[in-house]
Design an enzyme around this catalytic site. Sequence first.
Site, PDB file in Angstrom:
ATOM      1  N   LYS A  25      34.824   4.452 -39.543  1.00 53.44           N
ATOM      2  CA  LYS A  25      34.575   3.413 -40.544  1.00 53.44           C
ATOM      3  C   LYS A  25      35.840   2.568 -40.663  1.00 53.44           C
ATOM      4  O   LYS A  25      36.800   2.949 -41.319  1.00 53.44           O
ATOM      5  CB  LYS A  25      34.241   3.995 -41.920  1.00 53.44           C
ATOM      6  CG  LYS A  25      33.775   2.900 -42.909  1.00 53.44           C
ATOM      7  CD  LYS A  25      34.045   3.233 -44.353  1.00 53.44           C
ATOM      8  CE  LYS A  25      35.402   2.800 -44.825  1.00 53.44           C
ATOM      9  NZ  LYS A  25      35.625   1.316 -44.836  1.00 53.44           N
TER      10      LYS A  25
ATOM     11  N   GLY B  57      31.312  -0.559 -43.295  1.00 53.73           N
ATOM     12  CA  GLY B  57      30.903  -0.354 -44.674  1.00 53.73           C
ATOM     13  C   GLY B  57      32.088  -0.277 -45.603  1.00 53.73           C
ATOM     14  O   GLY B  57      33.245  -0.325 -45.165  1.00 53.73           O
ATOM     15  N   ASP B  58      31.803  -0.140 -46.893  1.00 58.43           N
ATOM     16  CA  ASP B  58      32.887  -0.052 -47.862  1.00 58.43           C
ATOM     17  C   ASP B  58      33.187   1.401 -48.212  1.00 58.43           C
ATOM     18  O   ASP B  58      32.464   2.318 -47.809  1.00 58.43           O
ATOM     19  CB  ASP B  58      32.566  -0.876 -49.113  1.00 58.43           C
ATOM     20  CG  ASP B  58      31.302  -0.413 -49.831  1.00 58.43           C
ATOM     21  OD1 ASP B  58      30.845   0.722 -49.588  1.00 58.43           O
ATOM     22  OD2 ASP B  58      30.769  -1.194 -50.639  1.00 58.43           O
ATOM     23  N   GLY B  59      34.255   1.592 -48.972  1.00 58.90           N
ATOM     24  CA  GLY B  59      34.672   2.943 -49.329  1.00 58.90           C
ATOM     25  C   GLY B  59      33.703   3.672 -50.233  1.00 58.90           C
ATOM     26  O   GLY B  59      33.355   4.835 -49.956  1.00 58.90           O
ATOM     27  N   PRO B  60      33.232   3.049 -51.322  1.00 59.58           N
ATOM     28  CA  PRO B  60      32.352   3.764 -52.242  1.00 59.58           C
ATOM     29  C   PRO B  60      31.040   4.222 -51.626  1.00 59.58           C
ATOM     30  O   PRO B  60      30.444   5.189 -52.110  1.00 59.58           O
ATOM     31  CB  PRO B  60      32.099   2.711 -53.345  1.00 59.58           C
ATOM     32  CG  PRO B  60      33.301   1.834 -53.311  1.00 59.58           C
ATOM     33  CD  PRO B  60      33.662   1.742 -51.858  1.00 59.58           C
TER      34      PRO B  60
ATOM     35  N   GLY C 270      32.444   5.282 -46.896  1.00 60.34           N
ATOM     36  CA  GLY C 270      33.593   6.178 -46.938  1.00 60.34           C
ATOM     37  C   GLY C 270      33.298   7.453 -47.696  1.00 60.34           C
ATOM     38  O   GLY C 270      33.566   8.563 -47.223  1.00 60.34           O
TER      39      GLY C 270
ATOM     40  N   GLU D 158      47.145   9.584 -44.443  1.00 59.42           N
ATOM     41  CA  GLU D 158      48.364   8.782 -44.281  1.00 59.42           C
ATOM     42  C   GLU D 158      48.262   7.669 -45.303  1.00 59.42           C
ATOM     43  O   GLU D 158      47.456   6.750 -45.167  1.00 59.42           O
ATOM     44  CB  GLU D 158      48.463   8.256 -42.841  1.00 59.42           C
ATOM     45  CG  GLU D 158      49.848   7.731 -42.489  1.00 59.42           C
ATOM     46  CD  GLU D 158      49.938   6.228 -42.648  1.00 59.42           C
ATOM     47  OE1 GLU D 158      50.419   5.801 -43.730  1.00 59.42           O
ATOM     48  OE2 GLU D 158      49.528   5.505 -41.740  1.00 59.42           O
TER      49      GLU D 158
ATOM     50  N   CYS E  23      52.683   0.523 -44.570  1.00 68.95           N
ATOM     51  CA  CYS E  23      52.965   1.577 -45.542  1.00 68.95           C
ATOM     52  C   CYS E  23      54.364   2.157 -45.379  1.00 68.95           C
ATOM     53  O   CYS E  23      54.935   2.686 -46.324  1.00 68.95           O
ATOM     54  CB  CYS E  23      51.922   2.681 -45.433  1.00 68.95           C
ATOM     55  SG  CYS E  23      51.566   3.187 -43.752  1.00 68.95           S
TER      56      CYS E  23
ATOM     57  N   GLU F  37      54.520   0.323 -54.757  1.00 64.50           N
ATOM     58  CA  GLU F  37      54.323  -0.281 -53.443  1.00 64.50           C
ATOM     59  C   GLU F  37      53.752  -1.688 -53.613  1.00 64.50           C
ATOM     60  O   GLU F  37      52.706  -1.877 -54.230  1.00 64.50           O
ATOM     61  CB  GLU F  37      53.364   0.576 -52.616  1.00 64.50           C
ATOM     62  CG  GLU F  37      53.216   0.094 -51.187  1.00 64.50           C
ATOM     63  CD  GLU F  37      52.363   1.033 -50.343  1.00 64.50           C
ATOM     64  OE1 GLU F  37      52.669   1.197 -49.159  1.00 64.50           O
ATOM     65  OE2 GLU F  37      51.402   1.613 -50.890  1.00 64.50           O
TER      66      GLU F  37
END
Length: 484
Positions: A180, A211-214, A217, A255, A289, A389
Amino acid sequence: MITPLKHLSRNGCLDKFFIDGQWVEPRGTAKGVIVNPATEEVVARFPLGNCEDVDAAVSAARRAFATWSRTKPEHRAGLLDRLQALLEARRELLAQCLTLEMGTAIGYARTAQVPLAIAHVQVARDVLTAFPFVEQRGHTAVTHEPIGVCALITPWNWPLYQITAKVAPALAAGCTVVLKPSELSPLDALLFAEAIEEAGFPAGVFNLVNGDGPCVGAGLASHADVDMISITGSTRAGIAVAQAAAPTVKRVAQELGGKSPNVILPDADLDRAVSLGIAAAFRNLGQSCSAPTRMIVPRALLSEIESIAQRAADEIVVGDPLSEATTHGAIANRAQFDRIQKMIGVGVSEGAKLLTGGLGRPDGLDVGLYVKPTILSDVRTGMRIAQEEVFGPVLCIIPYDTVDEAVTIANDTVYGLGAHVQGGDMDVAKDVASRIRAGQVHLNHPAWDPHAPFGGFKQSGNGREYGLEGMLEYLEVKSILGYF
């Protein structure tokens, strides 16, 4: 020259997912949009997956695992060789994708984002061919076996690089994959899937669902038939994935975020250390990151370091990502642009000295997600700008009085992903490196090493990527007593 969108539309890939060796129609109707950060215009729409797409991809990967996991290493190595060659042949298309979907300067896409990504495929192949899958310990065999179906979630800031860093070692280990990619930068993943198909990997070994995280994911993280999930993203996203994965006790590799220090020791070559430190902090517009965005410097040398830092920042050319003269293009998305502007304002309000840059777009750039490379000096380690961050071209210069204090400042963060140390006396530099709580430390700006394991301490995650350790993440250890 064929543009990425024309290429993908012509091949029918833009509107489909790659599942079980075929380009298939999505089950749902939800759509995502691709926004060109340089113009802020929507340039394409693409489907977002749902739970049915996740189930189909995971089922395909599960069926393929029984055979793929039993293939010989030399067979998998041969397919990785073909994949590498096909990615090489698509280098320009891949670079154009990166510029279109995340605003990276075309020169940086060609010289860093794409070639470093392809290097991960070569490394996985090399590790695979040298790896002892069975070791003898007396009468016991210690074997390494693929963990199973792996769900891989990759970010928008290094789209192709993070795909190859996860997919290549997973396939090398004998695992099957459901990928994903970020819904903010999905184009390179489609080109990668094309290369997988053309290379001849068996059906179901690699599957792609946008797709998206909710939805996608979370569906992958909680799926009972997924044996491992690997995510690169924010610490918030990593926590959500780990929570969703916990009921099925699957392996989770994360990560995550970072606020990496760059300790300049008193005997460092300042011109080299500081100028390269600026370049490292601002590479990929600070959207990394591990970017060393906290420059920790001797207080007695602060004025000299500020002058060098300002000169280095003045050499940065922000502008049209497609221009060969541009060194730094546009920020990848509106949310990140707004975050950067907010944090620059926070830093100034906290009392940091604005050395260069600041709020707003650079002069002459009235449209597009462009930001001014910004350096804030005389920062205290407790300030928000030194703790949170930013994920943009914003550098904090933090002075110290003793080396012990420098180490304390370096470790004064919830993160522990990367770190840098610059100094003339290597024994001192190595000692400082050993005291910093981070997964990877660079001494005096060395060359990139794709075999060096990469991953975090503390809230920067767990597990390792790249090289031997990167493949070990996808393997289970089995002991067979009485084997010999």
